[in-house]
Design an enzyme around this catalytic site. Sequence first.
Site, PDB file in Angstrom:
ATOM      1  CB  SER A 186      60.141  -6.273  29.295  1.00 25.24           C
ATOM      2  OG  SER A 186      60.311  -6.896  28.038  1.00 25.24           O
ATOM      3  CB  SER A 226      66.329 -18.555  38.680  1.00 24.77           C
ATOM      4  OG  SER A 226      65.060 -17.928  38.535  1.00 24.77           O
ATOM      5  CE1 TYR A 267      57.462 -10.408  30.936  1.00 23.30           C
ATOM      6  CE2 TYR A 267      57.860  -9.541  28.729  1.00 23.30           C
ATOM      7  CZ  TYR A 267      58.297  -9.802  30.007  1.00 23.30           C
ATOM      8  OH  TYR A 267      59.577  -9.463  30.372  1.00 23.30           O
ATOM      9  CB  ILE A 293      67.853 -10.918  35.149  1.00 20.20           C
ATOM     10  CG1 ILE A 293      67.793 -11.203  33.644  1.00 20.20           C
ATOM     11  CG2 ILE A 293      68.425  -9.525  35.392  1.00 20.20           C
ATOM     12  CD1 ILE A 293      66.801 -10.317  32.898  1.00 20.20           C
ATOM     13  CE  LYS A 295      57.951  -7.488  32.902  1.00 15.62           C
ATOM     14  NZ  LYS A 295      58.501  -7.364  34.271  1.00 15.62           N
ATOM     15  CB  SER A 347      66.584 -16.502  31.754  1.00 14.08           C
ATOM     16  OG  SER A 347      65.315 -16.204  31.201  1.00 14.08           O
TER      17      SER A 347
END
Length: 286
Positions: A152, A20, A165, A22, A169, A200
Site C-alpha cells: 500500500s 472480493s 495497517y 482488488i 504494510k 472496495s
Amino acid sequence: MVHIRASLAGKVIWVTGASSGIGECIAYCLAESGCKLVLSARRKEELDRVKKTCLESAKCKVREEDILVLPLDLVDFQSHSKKVQEVLEYFYRVDILVNNAGKSQRALWMDIELEVDRFMFEVDVLGPVSLTRALLPHMIERKQGQIAVVSSLAGKSGVSGMRSYCGAKHAVQGYFDSLRIEVASHNIDVNIICPGPVFSNARLHACTGKMGEEAGVQMEGFEKRMTSERCAYLSCVSIANNQYESWISPHPPLFLIYVVQMLPDLSKWLMRKIGAQKIMNLREGR
C-alpha cells in the site's frame, strides 16, 4: 511495455484474497489473459462465484479445469504447506504467487488495543510471508518464479488513523525487499504493488481499535479513489512487466508519495495538515 496476455497467458497464477475487491478483479483480468488460476480466500461460496464469472467473462480463454478453487485461511500457518501441495498436485507448478489477501484498519493511535496490532500483523504480514515460504522451495527447485505482494502507499508513509495497517504494510515492504535480494540468484523475481485509495469493501470490514470489531463505514461516491477494476488491471500490468515496485493511485495521494520520497521535511508538514481533518472524521465516526 509488455502486454499482459503476451507475458502471462498460460501461466499458473495463485491469487489470495480472490473473493472480493482488488483480488477478485485481478482474477478476472488474469482469466481474460488466458492464465490458469488458483483462487484462494476463506469463503468458498464467494470463490465459486468468482470462478463462474471468470469462465463466463473469459469465454474460451480458460476452461473449467483451468481454475482451482482453494479455500485458505491466511492465519492458519500450519495449513500452508498442505495447500501448496494441493496446488502442485493439481497444476504441477506455480509460476506466480499474488499475495493480495489482507485487512484494513481505522482507529486513533491511543484507542487501539495491542491485540489488534498483533492480529493485523498476522493477517497482513505473517500470512503472506508464511505462504511464500511454503511455496519457495518449489520455485527454487525449478529455478524460476515470481512473487507479487500487494502492499500500500501506507507502507511508504505514516497515515493518521491507521496505525496497525501502516505498521503492517511497512513491514511487508521490508520482508519482501529482503526476499528480492536473496532469491535473485534462483531466477525468482519479487514485485511489490502499492495501491493508494481504492473503492472496495475494505473500510466496511476494517478493524477498529477493539479486537473483533469492524468499522462498518461505507465509502462515499464523491471520494477521490480508483476503482478496483482499474487498480487490478494496473497491478497485472506491473506483474506482466516484472516491475520491482509500483505505485498505483490517483492524485493527490500519488503526488504526496513523491513528496514523501523526495522532500521529507515538506511531507511531514503536509501529512500533519491532512491528518488533522482525518482525525476529526474518525472522532465523528466518519
